[in-house]
Design a protein around this motif. Structure first.
Motif, PDB file in Angstrom:
ATOM      1  N   GLN A  27      10.355  17.645 -40.639  1.00 12.67           N
ATOM      2  CA  GLN A  27       9.799  17.581 -39.286  1.00 12.67           C
ATOM      3  C   GLN A  27       8.580  16.656 -39.314  1.00 12.67           C
ATOM      4  OE1 GLN A  27      11.104  18.861 -36.614  1.00 12.67           O
ATOM      5  NE2 GLN A  27      12.649  20.185 -37.502  1.00 12.67           N
ATOM      6  N   PRO A  28       8.802  15.340 -39.234  1.00  9.66           N
ATOM      7  CA  PRO A  28       7.666  14.404 -39.315  1.00  9.66           C
ATOM      8  C   PRO A  28       6.699  14.626 -38.163  1.00  9.66           C
ATOM      9  CG  PRO A  28       9.638  13.271 -38.549  1.00  9.66           C
ATOM     10  CD  PRO A  28      10.073  14.637 -38.989  1.00  9.66           C
ATOM     11  N   GLN A  29       5.423  14.538 -38.462  1.00  7.53           N
ATOM     12  CA  GLN A  29       4.399  14.778 -37.449  1.00  7.53           C
ATOM     13  C   GLN A  29       3.992  13.506 -36.714  1.00  7.53           C
ATOM     14  OE1 GLN A  29       3.529  18.118 -36.780  1.00  7.53           O
ATOM     15  NE2 GLN A  29       5.319  18.201 -38.120  1.00  7.53           N
ATOM     16  N   GLU A  30       4.413  12.351 -37.233  1.00  6.05           N
ATOM     17  CA  GLU A  30       4.099  11.099 -36.548  1.00  6.05           C
ATOM     18  C   GLU A  30       5.285  10.663 -35.703  1.00  6.05           C
ATOM     19  OE1 GLU A  30       5.299   9.800 -40.786  1.00  6.05           O
ATOM     20  OE2 GLU A  30       4.409  11.541 -39.780  1.00  6.05           O
ATOM     21  N   ASP A  31       5.030   9.825 -34.726  1.00  6.57           N
ATOM     22  CA  ASP A  31       6.082   9.334 -33.831  1.00  6.57           C
ATOM     23  C   ASP A  31       6.884   8.223 -34.503  1.00  6.57           C
ATOM     24  OD1 ASP A  31       5.252  11.064 -31.838  1.00  6.57           O
ATOM     25  OD2 ASP A  31       3.842   9.622 -30.978  1.00  6.57           O
ATOM     26  N   GLY A  32       7.981   7.848 -33.861  1.00 13.31           N
ATOM     27  CA  GLY A  32       8.740   6.692 -34.305  1.00 13.31           C
ATOM     28  C   GLY A  32       9.987   7.003 -35.101  1.00 13.31           C
ATOM     29  N   PHE A  33      10.254   8.278 -35.371  1.00 16.96           N
ATOM     30  CA  PHE A  33      11.457   8.642 -36.105  1.00 16.96           C
ATOM     31  C   PHE A  33      12.594   8.981 -35.146  1.00 16.96           C
ATOM     32  CE2 PHE A  33       8.476   9.274 -39.552  1.00 16.96           C
ATOM     33  CZ  PHE A  33       9.208   8.943 -40.680  1.00 16.96           C
ATOM     34  N   ILE A  34      13.797   8.665 -35.552  1.00 16.21           N
ATOM     35  CA  ILE A  34      15.002   9.188 -34.898  1.00 16.21           C
ATOM     36  C   ILE A  34      15.445  10.383 -35.724  1.00 16.21           C
ATOM     37  CG2 ILE A  34      17.431   8.733 -34.390  1.00 16.21           C
ATOM     38  CD1 ILE A  34      16.694   5.851 -33.815  1.00 16.21           C
ATOM     39  N   LYS A  35      15.410  11.552 -35.104  1.00 18.37           N
ATOM     40  CA  LYS A  35      15.688  12.800 -35.836  1.00 18.37           C
ATOM     41  C   LYS A  35      17.121  13.236 -35.608  1.00 18.37           C
ATOM     42  CE  LYS A  35      12.860  16.169 -36.707  1.00 18.37           C
ATOM     43  NZ  LYS A  35      14.044  16.957 -36.436  1.00 18.37           N
ATOM     44  N   LEU A  36      17.929  13.069 -36.642  1.00 16.37           N
ATOM     45  CA  LEU A  36      19.315  13.514 -36.600  1.00 16.37           C
ATOM     46  C   LEU A  36      19.581  14.427 -37.791  1.00 16.37           C
ATOM     47  CD1 LEU A  36      20.966  10.062 -35.752  1.00 16.37           C
ATOM     48  CD2 LEU A  36      20.346  11.886 -34.149  1.00 16.37           C
ATOM     49  N   ASN A  37      18.576  15.226 -38.139  1.00 17.56           N
ATOM     50  CA  ASN A  37      18.642  16.015 -39.372  1.00 17.56           C
ATOM     51  C   ASN A  37      18.578  17.524 -39.168  1.00 17.56           C
ATOM     52  OD1 ASN A  37      15.909  15.792 -38.567  1.00 17.56           O
ATOM     53  ND2 ASN A  37      15.205  16.227 -40.646  1.00 17.56           N
ATOM     54  N   THR A  38      18.179  18.006 -37.999  1.00 15.04           N
ATOM     55  CA  THR A  38      18.030  19.459 -37.834  1.00 15.04           C
ATOM     56  C   THR A  38      18.782  20.007 -36.626  1.00 15.04           C
ATOM     57  OG1 THR A  38      15.867  19.015 -36.813  1.00 15.04           O
ATOM     58  CG2 THR A  38      15.868  19.715 -39.114  1.00 15.04           C
ATOM     59  N   ASN A  39      19.711  19.242 -36.103  1.00 13.87           N
ATOM     60  CA  ASN A  39      20.639  19.707 -35.069  1.00 13.87           C
ATOM     61  C   ASN A  39      19.952  20.177 -33.787  1.00 13.87           C
ATOM     62  OD1 ASN A  39      22.544  19.194 -37.051  1.00 13.87           O
ATOM     63  ND2 ASN A  39      22.597  21.313 -37.737  1.00 13.87           N
ATOM     64  N   GLU A  40      18.839  19.517 -33.476  1.00  8.73           N
ATOM     65  CA  GLU A  40      18.191  19.772 -32.190  1.00  8.73           C
ATOM     66  C   GLU A  40      18.970  19.058 -31.083  1.00  8.73           C
ATOM     67  OE1 GLU A  40      13.824  19.533 -34.296  1.00  8.73           O
ATOM     68  OE2 GLU A  40      15.305  17.914 -34.227  1.00  8.73           O
ATOM     69  N   SER A  41      18.809  19.518 -29.861  1.00  2.00           N
ATOM     70  CA  SER A  41      19.453  18.842 -28.743  1.00  2.00           C
ATOM     71  C   SER A  41      18.771  17.504 -28.497  1.00  2.00           C
ATOM     72  CB  SER A  41      19.356  19.696 -27.478  1.00  2.00           C
ATOM     73  OG  SER A  41      19.851  18.982 -26.358  1.00  2.00           O
ATOM     74  N   PRO A  42      19.533  16.457 -28.172  1.00  2.00           N
ATOM     75  CA  PRO A  42      18.907  15.183 -27.812  1.00  2.00           C
ATOM     76  C   PRO A  42      18.356  15.186 -26.383  1.00  2.00           C
ATOM     77  CG  PRO A  42      21.289  14.973 -27.685  1.00  2.00           C
ATOM     78  CD  PRO A  42      21.014  16.354 -28.218  1.00  2.00           C
ATOM     79  N   TYR A  43      18.573  16.281 -25.669  1.00  2.00           N
ATOM     80  CA  TYR A  43      18.153  16.367 -24.277  1.00  2.00           C
ATOM     81  C   TYR A  43      17.125  17.484 -24.095  1.00  2.00           C
ATOM     82  CZ  TYR A  43      22.354  13.584 -23.956  1.00  2.00           C
ATOM     83  OH  TYR A  43      23.294  12.609 -24.154  1.00  2.00           O
ATOM     84  N   PRO A  44      16.198  17.299 -23.159  1.00  2.00           N
ATOM     85  CA  PRO A  44      15.188  18.346 -22.923  1.00  2.00           C
ATOM     86  C   PRO A  44      15.827  19.568 -22.283  1.00  2.00           C
ATOM     87  CG  PRO A  44      15.044  16.645 -21.245  1.00  2.00           C
ATOM     88  CD  PRO A  44      16.038  16.142 -22.256  1.00  2.00           C
ATOM     89  N   PRO A  45      15.126  20.696 -22.292  1.00  2.00           N
ATOM     90  CA  PRO A  45      15.675  21.879 -21.629  1.00  2.00           C
ATOM     91  C   PRO A  45      15.705  21.713 -20.114  1.00  2.00           C
ATOM     92  CG  PRO A  45      13.422  22.280 -22.332  1.00  2.00           C
ATOM     93  CD  PRO A  45      13.819  20.950 -22.907  1.00  2.00           C
ATOM     94  N   SER A  46      16.354  22.641 -19.467  1.00  2.00           N
ATOM     95  CA  SER A  46      16.420  22.643 -18.003  1.00  2.00           C
ATOM     96  C   SER A  46      15.024  22.580 -17.400  1.00  2.00           C
ATOM     97  CB  SER A  46      17.121  23.921 -17.529  1.00  2.00           C
ATOM     98  OG  SER A  46      16.840  24.189 -16.178  1.00  2.00           O
ATOM     99  N   PRO A  47      14.827  21.829 -16.316  1.00  2.00           N
ATOM    100  CA  PRO A  47      13.528  21.829 -15.622  1.00  2.00           C
ATOM    101  C   PRO A  47      13.077  23.227 -15.211  1.00  2.00           C
ATOM    102  CG  PRO A  47      14.903  20.037 -14.814  1.00  2.00           C
ATOM    103  CD  PRO A  47      15.779  20.865 -15.702  1.00  2.00           C
TER     104      PRO A  47
END
Length: 355
Positions: A27-47
């Motif tokens: 879980q890198p703490q800096e920006d700029g990574f494309i994270k395809l390693n922990t199966n998170e959703s690529p989309y934000p949750p419902s508004p």
């Protein structure tokens, strides 16, 4: 200070000193990574989730303890899933629920079983409990062996369904056969089941089974930490004795309920992820990978003619994170989460260059 620390360590349980512990994905703490390693959703949750959290984040709500049983969430989940609200247990992510059932069912010196390769947390839970862990290899086509070889030997059996890292699914007919062989409870870990075409909820109440679910993947709430278990109400009453008093905070309860109630948003994001999964499967296959057909939000792939760790490391140098895994007796492979179209474009471009 050093002397004090050394003195403290001698009082730790030997099993804790000896274990390596579960290592979560990076879980890198800096920006700029494309994270395809922990199966998170690529989309934000419902508004609706953000609005519900905003409404819950008042001084009056936060100065008080939350509802320990999550009654409002359980009632919402019961309506969506068509289950008994008294048969639902809330948890701080599904890993919390796996810990609760381990505490409740497995004595020190007992035994936990699971197919392998699978979720490596199960072995860590056994070590923490002071129990043995016995693994049973999947068949070459990711099915369960029949008959189950550990009948009557385990106090608890964990089955990730869909499985990680393979993304494969054991159908309900096979599950019925397994439960008949076990002679003890089955924990059906359905963290990824919202991306599959079936689930095990119909087995609850008819068999000694507990189904665990997570809102981290399909509902885009990995940062909120919320999950729940479904079982017969009598079992849930006993498990409530084991869980922490207030294991889910007021904000996660509000956000989880709002997420589950917005089924239109859920279905929309699910369909996008399934379409991206199909595209990624095609593209990786075209690049020469052997890709396992998946019912989760990730793909497990291997290139026997290439070093998987080298591919992982080169992608990481390009600030793209995937998961390199190496299972004893099975070998190594790459687990790639389904990202957004833009993230997959970048991944595939880099893979073409590397290969």
């Amino acid at each position: 200070m050093v002397r004090c620390a050394k003195a403290m360590l001698q009082y730790l349980r030997p099993t804790i000193r000896a274990m390596a512990g579960y290592a979560p994905g990076e879980q890198p703490q800096e920006d700029g990574f494309i994270k395809l390693n922990t199966n998170e959703s690529p989309y934000p949750p419902s508004p609706r989730v953000l609005e519900a959290i905003k409404q819950a984040a008042t001084g009056e709500r936060l100065r008080k303890y939350p509802d320990p049983s999550g009654k409002a969430f359980r009632q919402a989940a019961a309506r969506v899933l068509n289950v008994d609200p008294e048969g639902i247990l809330i948890g701080n992510g599904s890993d919390d629920l796996l810990t609760i059932v381990t505490r409740a069912f497995v004595p020190e010196g007992g035994c936990i079983a699971s197919p392998t390769p699978s979720y490596i947390l199960y072995a860590a839970l056994a070590q923490i409990q002071g129990a043995r862990f016995e693994s049973v290899p999947f068949t070459s086509d990711w099915r369960l062996p029949e008959p189950w070889p550990l009948r009557g030997r385990a106090h608890l059996t964990f089955l990730a369904n869909p499985n990680s890292p393979s993304g494969t699914m054991v159908d309900n007919e096979q599950l019925e056969t397994l439960m008949a062989d076990l002679g003890s409870p089955l924990i059906l870990d359905e963290a990824y089941v919202d991306f599959a075409n079936t689930n095990g909820l119909d087995l609850v109440g008819k068999n000694p089974v507990i189904v665990t679910r997570s809102l981290s993947k399909s509902y885009g709430l990995a940062g909120l930490r919320f999950g729940f278990a479904v079982a017969d109400p009598a079992t849930i009453r006993e498990l409530n004795k084991v869980k922490d008093s207030y294991n889910c905070d007021a904000l996660s309860l509000a956000g989880a309920q709002a997420a589950l109630e917005d089924q239109d948003y859920f279905r929309t994001t699910r369909e996008k992820i399934l379409a991206s999964r199909a595209r990624l499967f095609r593209e990786l296959t075209a690049l020469g990978f052997k890709v396992c057909p998946s019912q989760a939000n990730f793909l497990w792939c291997r290139r026997p003619d290439k070093n998987a760790k080298s591919i992982y490391e080169e992608l990481k140098r390009q600030r793209i994170l995937i998961r390199f895994m190496n299972y004893p007796g099975y070998g190594e492979g790459l687990r790639i989460s389904v990202g957004s179209d833009a993230e997959l474009d970048r991944l595939l471009d880099e893979l073409r260059r590397i290969l």
